[in-house]
Design a protein around this motif. Structure first.
Motif, short mmCIF file in Angstrom:
data_model
loop_
_atom_site.label_atom_id
_atom_site.label_comp_id
_atom_site.label_asym_id
_atom_site.label_seq_id
_atom_site.Cartn_x
_atom_site.Cartn_y
_atom_site.Cartn_z
N ARG A 197 2.90 -5.43 -1.27
CA ARG A 197 2.45 -5.92 -2.56
C ARG A 197 3.21 -5.22 -3.69
NH1 ARG A 197 -0.22 -10.08 -5.39
NH2 ARG A 197 0.59 -9.24 -7.29
N GLN A 219 6.56 -6.73 -3.78
CA GLN A 219 6.45 -8.05 -4.39
C GLN A 219 6.41 -7.95 -5.92
OE1 GLN A 219 6.29 -11.26 -3.91
NE2 GLN A 219 5.33 -11.76 -5.86
N LEU A 222 4.28 -1.47 -16.68
CA LEU A 222 3.61 -2.42 -15.80
C LEU A 222 3.76 -2.03 -14.33
CD1 LEU A 222 2.47 -5.50 -15.61
CD2 LEU A 222 4.77 -5.96 -14.92
N GLY A 272 1.70 0.99 -13.47
CA GLY A 272 0.29 0.62 -13.36
C GLY A 272 0.01 -0.12 -12.08
N ALA A 273 0.91 -1.05 -11.72
CA ALA A 273 0.71 -1.83 -10.50
C ALA A 273 0.74 -0.91 -9.29
CB ALA A 273 1.80 -2.89 -10.37
N TYR A 274 1.62 0.12 -9.32
CA TYR A 274 1.67 1.05 -8.19
C TYR A 274 0.34 1.78 -8.05
CZ TYR A 274 2.85 4.77 -5.08
OH TYR A 274 2.82 5.62 -4.02
N LEU A 275 -0.22 2.23 -9.19
CA LEU A 275 -1.50 2.95 -9.12
C LEU A 275 -2.61 2.04 -8.61
CD1 LEU A 275 -1.68 5.16 -12.30
CD2 LEU A 275 -1.26 5.82 -9.96
N VAL A 276 -2.56 0.76 -9.00
CA VAL A 276 -3.61 -0.15 -8.57
C VAL A 276 -3.53 -0.39 -7.06
CG1 VAL A 276 -4.43 -2.51 -8.74
CG2 VAL A 276 -3.91 -1.27 -10.78
N PHE A 277 -2.31 -0.55 -6.55
CA PHE A 277 -2.20 -0.96 -5.15
C PHE A 277 -2.20 0.20 -4.17
CE2 PHE A 277 0.07 -4.68 -7.11
CZ PHE A 277 -1.04 -5.48 -7.03
N SER A 278 -1.74 1.37 -4.61
CA SER A 278 -1.60 2.44 -3.63
C SER A 278 -2.97 3.03 -3.30
CB SER A 278 -0.70 3.53 -4.18
OG SER A 278 -1.38 4.26 -5.15
N PRO A 279 -3.13 3.57 -2.10
CA PRO A 279 -4.35 4.31 -1.81
C PRO A 279 -4.41 5.54 -2.70
CG PRO A 279 -2.76 4.52 -0.05
CD PRO A 279 -2.22 3.51 -0.98
N PRO A 280 -5.61 6.12 -2.90
CA PRO A 280 -5.75 7.22 -3.85
C PRO A 280 -4.77 8.35 -3.58
CG PRO A 280 -7.88 6.56 -3.03
CD PRO A 280 -6.88 5.74 -2.30
N ILE A 281 -4.04 8.74 -4.64
CA ILE A 281 -3.10 9.85 -4.51
C ILE A 281 -3.90 11.13 -4.59
CG2 ILE A 281 -1.12 10.97 -5.55
CD1 ILE A 281 -0.46 8.23 -6.81
#
Lengths: 171, 126
Positions: free
Chosen positions: A114, A117, A148, A151-160
């Motif tokens: 994702r 993508q 953007l 932000g998208a990386y933070l939304v999709f990645s599991p909690p860092i």
């Protein structure tokens, strides 16, 4: 021109990220021991599949940008014709997009797919508008694209997880 | 009802035309279904899935093309694209929660703050 360079940089960064995360591996198999060579062969196949999936995703996203925004250049066209033309362009997009996700899902996680993508949709959009609309990307656009993507990386990645415990000196 | 007068009457929020937001929300509902609903049906053949997805995508394109056509002119291309990405992100997260039963976590809120910041920045400047 600036836009194309930025887009190519984004795509290149994706490949480098995949090499660091271990999904892609291009070591020379001849130097390896005999027992590893079978593994190298499967790695070669994995590389090929991932590269194929990435290429398909990139093409799909460029076609998607065309389907979404090409009609804007023909302002005189009635809306119904524009919708049908865009929908017709969407068929090759889906033809590439669905198999690419299936192929990629064998080796990459859904999160990785994702994020890739999202990067490719921005890169494909930049490439398409630079070529088709002859638009130059401004510095402002670049900043908001990068914001953007972060932000998208933070939304999709599991909690860092960040370790906040510091070592204390014994008293 | 005339589309142009509907566009005018819906007004703006933070410089973003609300007509465009509504059109993109409707289009993204269909897009997320067309893209990801097949993930739970792995046994169905890939050609069938491509054509079913494409069929669903017709509704996506109806809303997307109408919205972007009405807004283009006062809204530039990168502005259209970034708003689209924000809305597709929201649609995907809601879809993943409801349909794929994925967990949500507070870090996603920070991500959304960044994405909304990028939308506000590109529509209004600093």
């Amino acid at each position: 021109m600036f836009g194309i360079i930025v887009a190519l940089f984004m795509i290149g960064a994706t490949y480098i990220y995949l090499m660091f995360s271990g999904a892609l591996d291009f070591d020379n198999p001849d130097k390896m021991e005999r027992s590893y060579q079978i593994n190298r062969r499967t790695q070669g196949r994995k590389n090929k599949d991932i590269l194929k999936a990435l290429t398909m995703l990139l093409l799909a996203n460029i076609i998607m940008a065309a389907a979404w925004y090409a009609h804007l250049r023909f302002a005189a066209l009635p809306i119904s014709i524009a919708i049908l033309m865009s929908w017709a362009l969407a068929l090759p997009e889906y033809w590439l997009h669905v198999p690419a996700n299936r192929k990629g899902h064998a080796y990459l996680t859904a999160v990785q797919l994702r994020v890739i993508q999202t990067i490719f949709t921005v890169a494909g959009f930049i490439i398409f508008t630079t070529v088709f609309f002859a638009q130059n990307m401004s510095f402002k656009d670049l900043i908001s694209y990068l914001c953007l993507l972060a932000g998208a990386y933070l939304v999709f990645s599991p909690p860092i997880k960040i370790n906040f415990k510091f070592r204390r000196r014994d008293k | 009802m005339d589309l142009q007068s509907l566009y005018q009457s819906m007004g703006y929020f933070m410089g973003v035309p609300l007509f465009l937001v509504c059109a993109l929300v409707l289009s993204n509902v269909f897009m997320v279904i067309a893209w990801y609903a097949h993930l739970r049906h792995k046994q169905v053949g890939i050609r069938k899935i491509i054509f079913i997805s494409w069929g669903i995508a017709l509704f996506e394109y109806i809303f997307h093309v109408t919205g972007s056509r009405m807004a283009y002119g006062e809204v530039t291309l990168p502005q259209l694209k970034i708003l689209q990405e924000l809305i597709s992100l929201c649609a995907f997260v809601i879809f993943a929660r409801l349909y794929l039963k994925e967990k949500m976590h507070p870090q996603q809120a920070f991500g959304f703050v960044l994405v909304i910041a990028s939308v506000v920045f590109i529509y209004n400047g600093v």
